[in-house]
Design a protein around this motif. Sequence first.
Motif, PDB file in Angstrom:
ATOM      1  N   SER A 227       3.761 -12.971   4.842  1.00  0.00           N
ATOM      2  CA  SER A 227       4.029 -13.788   3.705  1.00  0.00           C
ATOM      3  C   SER A 227       4.089 -12.822   2.526  1.00  0.00           C
ATOM      4  CB  SER A 227       3.071 -14.856   3.481  1.00  0.00           C
ATOM      5  OG  SER A 227       3.366 -15.894   4.521  1.00  0.00           O
ATOM      6  N   ILE A 228       4.855 -12.866   1.532  1.00  0.00           N
ATOM      7  CA  ILE A 228       5.075 -12.068   0.429  1.00  0.00           C
ATOM      8  C   ILE A 228       4.071 -12.739  -0.774  1.00  0.00           C
ATOM      9  CG2 ILE A 228       6.413 -10.949  -1.368  1.00  0.00           C
ATOM     10  CD1 ILE A 228       8.902 -10.927   0.749  1.00  0.00           C
ATOM     11  N   PRO A 229       3.294 -12.194  -1.078  1.00  0.00           N
ATOM     12  CA  PRO A 229       2.337 -12.779  -2.225  1.00  0.00           C
ATOM     13  C   PRO A 229       3.228 -13.078  -3.658  1.00  0.00           C
ATOM     14  CG  PRO A 229       1.166 -11.077  -1.218  1.00  0.00           C
ATOM     15  CD  PRO A 229       2.559 -11.042  -0.757  1.00  0.00           C
ATOM     16  N   GLU A 230       2.914 -14.077  -3.854  1.00  0.00           N
ATOM     17  CA  GLU A 230       3.763 -14.516  -5.117  1.00  0.00           C
ATOM     18  C   GLU A 230       3.748 -13.522  -6.314  1.00  0.00           C
ATOM     19  OE1 GLU A 230       3.852 -18.188  -8.595  1.00  0.00           O
ATOM     20  OE2 GLU A 230       2.913 -18.511  -6.479  1.00  0.00           O
ATOM     21  N   GLY A 231       4.807 -13.220  -7.003  1.00  0.00           N
ATOM     22  CA  GLY A 231       4.822 -12.306  -8.157  1.00  0.00           C
ATOM     23  C   GLY A 231       5.002 -11.008  -7.603  1.00  0.00           C
ATOM     24  N   THR A 232       5.223 -10.797  -6.337  1.00  0.00           N
ATOM     25  CA  THR A 232       5.237  -9.367  -6.021  1.00  0.00           C
ATOM     26  C   THR A 232       6.650  -8.549  -6.300  1.00  0.00           C
ATOM     27  OG1 THR A 232       4.380  -9.631  -3.663  1.00  0.00           O
ATOM     28  CG2 THR A 232       5.780  -8.109  -3.718  1.00  0.00           C
ATOM     29  N   ARG A 233       6.641  -7.426  -6.607  1.00  0.00           N
ATOM     30  CA  ARG A 233       7.827  -6.713  -7.277  1.00  0.00           C
ATOM     31  C   ARG A 233       8.327  -5.812  -6.314  1.00  0.00           C
ATOM     32  NH1 ARG A 233       8.229  -7.187 -12.790  1.00  0.00           N
ATOM     33  NH2 ARG A 233      10.340  -6.340 -12.392  1.00  0.00           N
TER      34      ARG A 233
ATOM     35  N   ASP B 198       1.058   4.608 -11.232  1.00  0.00           N
ATOM     36  CA  ASP B 198       0.265   4.111 -12.035  1.00  0.00           C
ATOM     37  C   ASP B 198       0.359   2.351 -11.892  1.00  0.00           C
ATOM     38  OD1 ASP B 198       0.191   6.261 -13.484  1.00  0.00           O
ATOM     39  OD2 ASP B 198       1.570   5.712 -14.987  1.00  0.00           O
ATOM     40  N   ARG B 199       0.785   1.980 -10.760  1.00  0.00           N
ATOM     41  CA  ARG B 199       0.785   0.471 -10.298  1.00  0.00           C
ATOM     42  C   ARG B 199      -0.371   0.386  -9.388  1.00  0.00           C
ATOM     43  NH1 ARG B 199       6.907  -1.512  -9.012  1.00  0.00           N
ATOM     44  NH2 ARG B 199       8.029  -0.276 -10.600  1.00  0.00           N
ATOM     45  N   ASN B 200      -0.957  -0.983  -9.759  1.00  0.00           N
ATOM     46  CA  ASN B 200      -2.221  -1.329  -8.780  1.00  0.00           C
ATOM     47  C   ASN B 200      -1.472  -2.097  -7.514  1.00  0.00           C
ATOM     48  OD1 ASN B 200      -4.697  -2.377  -7.952  1.00  0.00           O
ATOM     49  ND2 ASN B 200      -4.058  -4.549  -8.684  1.00  0.00           N
ATOM     50  N   TRP B 201      -1.737  -1.199  -6.477  1.00  0.00           N
ATOM     51  CA  TRP B 201      -1.072  -1.550  -5.064  1.00  0.00           C
ATOM     52  C   TRP B 201      -2.320  -2.383  -4.274  1.00  0.00           C
ATOM     53  CZ3 TRP B 201       3.894  -0.909  -3.782  1.00  0.00           C
ATOM     54  CH2 TRP B 201       4.659  -0.045  -4.572  1.00  0.00           C
ATOM     55  N   GLU B 202      -2.081  -3.175  -3.542  1.00  0.00           N
ATOM     56  CA  GLU B 202      -2.749  -4.241  -2.753  1.00  0.00           C
ATOM     57  C   GLU B 202      -2.305  -4.315  -1.490  1.00  0.00           C
ATOM     58  OE1 GLU B 202      -4.391  -7.807  -4.994  1.00  0.00           O
ATOM     59  OE2 GLU B 202      -2.717  -7.262  -6.473  1.00  0.00           O
ATOM     60  N   SER B 203      -3.049  -4.953  -0.588  1.00  0.00           N
ATOM     61  CA  SER B 203      -2.684  -4.904   0.748  1.00  0.00           C
ATOM     62  C   SER B 203      -3.209  -6.067   1.513  1.00  0.00           C
ATOM     63  CB  SER B 203      -2.746  -3.645   1.729  1.00  0.00           C
ATOM     64  OG  SER B 203      -4.347  -3.544   1.873  1.00  0.00           O
TER      65      SER B 203
ATOM     66  N   TYR C 206       1.856  -4.064  -1.334  1.00  0.00           N
ATOM     67  CA  TYR C 206       2.530  -4.528  -2.408  1.00  0.00           C
ATOM     68  C   TYR C 206       1.965  -4.311  -3.706  1.00  0.00           C
ATOM     69  CZ  TYR C 206      -0.711  -8.438  -2.613  1.00  0.00           C
ATOM     70  OH  TYR C 206      -1.808  -9.076  -3.002  1.00  0.00           O
ATOM     71  N   THR C 207       2.891  -4.666  -4.790  1.00  0.00           N
ATOM     72  CA  THR C 207       2.382  -4.632  -6.103  1.00  0.00           C
ATOM     73  C   THR C 207       3.057  -5.485  -7.017  1.00  0.00           C
ATOM     74  OG1 THR C 207       2.086  -3.226  -8.060  1.00  0.00           O
ATOM     75  CG2 THR C 207       4.098  -2.634  -6.856  1.00  0.00           C
TER      76      THR C 207
END
Length: 78
Positions: free
Chosen positions: A48-54, A28-33, A19-20
């Motif tokens: 669960s989708i982390p808060e603020g996920t776009r 250019d986005r910071n992607w996390e997992s 997610y980002t």
Amino acid sequence: EAWVSFKAEAPVVEAELVYTRDEGKWPDRNWESVPAQLDAARNRAAASIPEGTRVYYFNLTDDRELIASSEHVELPVP
């Protein structure tokens, strides 16, 4: 919570939600997992989708260490 169902020729052994929270050009986005809960018997993974996920998608890894990705999901801007 997000989930994905899958059909696989080899056993899926790992699942993660990628997610980002960023906007802009995708590279250019910071992607996390985060790890997803894998239910191999039902061919399903959930997280669960982390808060603020776009945007998010799932990566599934099989026992041959091959990775398949789901389609991405863009969430509306609050």
